[in-house]
Design a protein around this motif. Structure first.
Motif, PDB file in Angstrom:
ATOM      1  N   UNK A 269      34.282  38.759  41.758  1.00 22.97           N
ATOM      2  CA  UNK A 269      34.426  40.348  40.793  1.00 22.97           C
ATOM      3  C   UNK A 269      33.861  41.327  41.926  1.00 22.97           C
ATOM      4  N   UNK A 270      33.009  40.907  42.506  1.00 21.59           N
ATOM      5  CA  UNK A 270      32.294  41.858  43.342  1.00 21.59           C
ATOM      6  C   UNK A 270      33.378  42.182  44.572  1.00 21.59           C
ATOM      7  N   UNK A 271      33.992  41.176  45.266  1.00 23.30           N
ATOM      8  CA  UNK A 271      34.591  41.344  46.396  1.00 23.30           C
ATOM      9  C   UNK A 271      36.004  41.941  46.109  1.00 23.30           C
ATOM     10  N   UNK A 272      36.656  41.739  44.781  1.00 20.44           N
ATOM     11  CA  UNK A 272      37.578  41.883  44.708  1.00 20.44           C
ATOM     12  C   UNK A 272      37.983  43.407  43.617  1.00 20.44           C
ATOM     13  N   UNK A 273      36.719  43.690  43.060  1.00 17.33           N
ATOM     14  CA  UNK A 273      36.710  44.846  42.216  1.00 17.33           C
ATOM     15  C   UNK A 273      35.574  45.670  42.211  1.00 17.33           C
ATOM     16  N   UNK A 274      34.558  45.577  42.498  1.00 15.38           N
ATOM     17  CA  UNK A 274      33.479  46.563  42.284  1.00 15.38           C
ATOM     18  C   UNK A 274      33.101  47.171  43.558  1.00 15.38           C
ATOM     19  N   UNK A 275      33.388  46.476  44.944  1.00 13.45           N
ATOM     20  CA  UNK A 275      33.320  46.984  46.097  1.00 13.45           C
ATOM     21  C   UNK A 275      34.479  47.684  46.602  1.00 13.45           C
TER      22      UNK A 275
ATOM     23  N   UNK B 296      39.638  52.768  37.093  1.00 16.40           N
ATOM     24  CA  UNK B 296      40.986  52.189  36.454  1.00 16.40           C
ATOM     25  C   UNK B 296      42.065  51.673  37.556  1.00 16.40           C
ATOM     26  N   UNK B 297      41.998  52.321  38.735  1.00 13.79           N
ATOM     27  CA  UNK B 297      43.037  52.048  39.614  1.00 13.79           C
ATOM     28  C   UNK B 297      42.788  50.484  40.375  1.00 13.79           C
ATOM     29  N   UNK B 298      41.641  50.351  40.581  1.00 20.96           N
ATOM     30  CA  UNK B 298      41.198  48.915  41.064  1.00 20.96           C
ATOM     31  C   UNK B 298      41.054  47.931  40.193  1.00 20.96           C
ATOM     32  N   UNK B 299      40.927  48.291  38.819  1.00 24.26           N
ATOM     33  CA  UNK B 299      40.907  47.377  37.779  1.00 24.26           C
ATOM     34  C   UNK B 299      42.451  46.926  37.392  1.00 24.26           C
ATOM     35  N   UNK B 300      43.174  47.948  37.387  1.00 25.47           N
ATOM     36  CA  UNK B 300      44.700  47.302  37.306  1.00 25.47           C
ATOM     37  C   UNK B 300      44.959  46.762  38.489  1.00 25.47           C
ATOM     38  N   UNK B 301      44.887  46.949  39.738  1.00 28.68           N
ATOM     39  CA  UNK B 301      45.281  45.954  40.750  1.00 28.68           C
ATOM     40  C   UNK B 301      44.375  44.833  40.740  1.00 28.68           C
ATOM     41  N   UNK B 302      43.256  44.382  40.367  1.00 26.73           N
ATOM     42  CA  UNK B 302      42.555  43.231  40.125  1.00 26.73           C
ATOM     43  C   UNK B 302      43.128  42.469  38.885  1.00 26.73           C
TER      44      UNK B 302
ATOM     45  N   UNK C  80      33.318  47.594  36.279  1.00 23.00           N
ATOM     46  CA  UNK C  80      33.314  47.992  37.594  1.00 23.00           C
ATOM     47  C   UNK C  80      32.518  49.369  37.626  1.00 23.00           C
ATOM     48  N   UNK C  81      32.502  50.146  36.523  1.00 28.67           N
ATOM     49  CA  UNK C  81      31.977  51.409  36.960  1.00 28.67           C
ATOM     50  C   UNK C  81      30.402  51.406  37.072  1.00 28.67           C
ATOM     51  N   UNK C  82      29.420  50.753  36.231  1.00 31.38           N
ATOM     52  CA  UNK C  82      28.041  50.431  36.507  1.00 31.38           C
ATOM     53  C   UNK C  82      27.697  49.744  37.601  1.00 31.38           C
ATOM     54  N   UNK C  83      28.651  48.549  37.785  1.00 38.25           N
ATOM     55  CA  UNK C  83      28.074  47.882  39.030  1.00 38.25           C
ATOM     56  C   UNK C  83      28.435  48.617  40.030  1.00 38.25           C
ATOM     57  N   UNK C  84      29.458  49.334  40.243  1.00 38.22           N
ATOM     58  CA  UNK C  84      29.588  50.109  41.535  1.00 38.22           C
ATOM     59  C   UNK C  84      28.708  51.083  41.769  1.00 38.22           C
ATOM     60  N   UNK C  85      28.147  51.793  40.693  1.00 37.07           N
ATOM     61  CA  UNK C  85      27.172  52.716  40.798  1.00 37.07           C
ATOM     62  C   UNK C  85      25.939  52.250  41.347  1.00 37.07           C
TER      63      UNK C  85
END
Length: 233
Positions: free
Chosen positions: A110-116, A145-151, A183-188
């Motif tokens: 999830x980190x490699x494909x969504x968060x980062x 939302x865009x990266x989550x849609x792709x993931x 994704x939002x809190x993890x990315x922040x």
């Protein structure tokens, strides 16, 4: 002779001032460019830092772990509000440690494909939008939302290839906002870790994030017990 010397001195002072102004302008341009998209040096607190690094990876996985703990406890407590036979809430105490250990691999994926990718897209969007300085948190929230849609599409495609059957559309409609929220809190937090914080401070940040997740889960359990939700357990 005195007049000529004074004129030469004034001309030299003016040239030096012009050179200093050009140097200051170049320095200012370099600072502005570095603040927008140039990664800071390792150990420089406050610099943007690289998106893909060990610090961002570890802190992102810690954030996802904390989110998973809170979600697990929340869903378990929610199950007691439903009609029918309630599950044994104490099973969570035995299942959760194994789930956390096995969850390291999903957390890495999830980190490699969504968060980062969310953090990277937020920085690019801020740079394309002409934003000067450190990107605000809402750039990350807008990119999620865009990266989550792709993931969601990528995960669904892989799962469909493995099972040879596509899931119902409702599953994708649920996974999309769920991945966005995760994704939002993890990315922040990963962005905070990437600002040249150093190894020791990164470890403290990881422990703080995970500890906060467990504390929030404990508070949920106490509130549920106080409300009488677990009286039958």
């Amino acid at each position: 002779m005195g007049t000529t010397g004074d004129g030469a001195g004034a001309a030299g002072a003016a040239g030096a001032a012009d050179g200093a102004g050009e140097a200051d302008g170049a320095d200012g341009a370099g600072v502005a460019g570095g603040a927008v998209g140039t990664p800071g040096r390792a150990g420089e607190t406050g610099a943007l830092g690289p998106v893909w690094s060990g610090r961002t990876l570890l802190v992102s996985m810690a954030a996802l772990l904390a989110e998973a703990v809170i979600a697990t406890v929340g869903l378990t407590l929610y199950s007691f509000t439903q009609e029918g036979p309630a599950g044994n809430g104490f099973m969570v105490a035995f299942v959760l440690p194994f789930a956390l250990v096995l969850g390291a691999l999903p957390g890495f994926v999830l980190t490699a494909t969504l968060v980062l990718p969310t953090l990277s897209l937020a920085r690019r969007a801020a740079r394309w939008g002409g934003w000067h300085g450190r990107p605000k948190w809402w750039w990350t929230a807008a990119a999620a939302p865009f990266t989550a849609a792709g993931a969601t599409l990528a995960y669904g495609t892989v799962l469909a290839l493995l099972t040879r059957s596509a899931g119902p559309p409702r599953v994708y409609l649920v996974c999309w906002p769920a991945l966005t929220a995760a994704a939002v809190p993890a990315a922040l937090l990963a962005a905070v870790a990437g600002r040249g914080t150093g190894a020791r401070r990164t470890v403290r940040l990881m422990l703080t994030v995970v500890g906060t997740g467990f504390l929030a889960a404990f508070v949920l359990g106490v509130c549920a017990l106080g409300a009488g939700l677990l009286s039958a357990v």
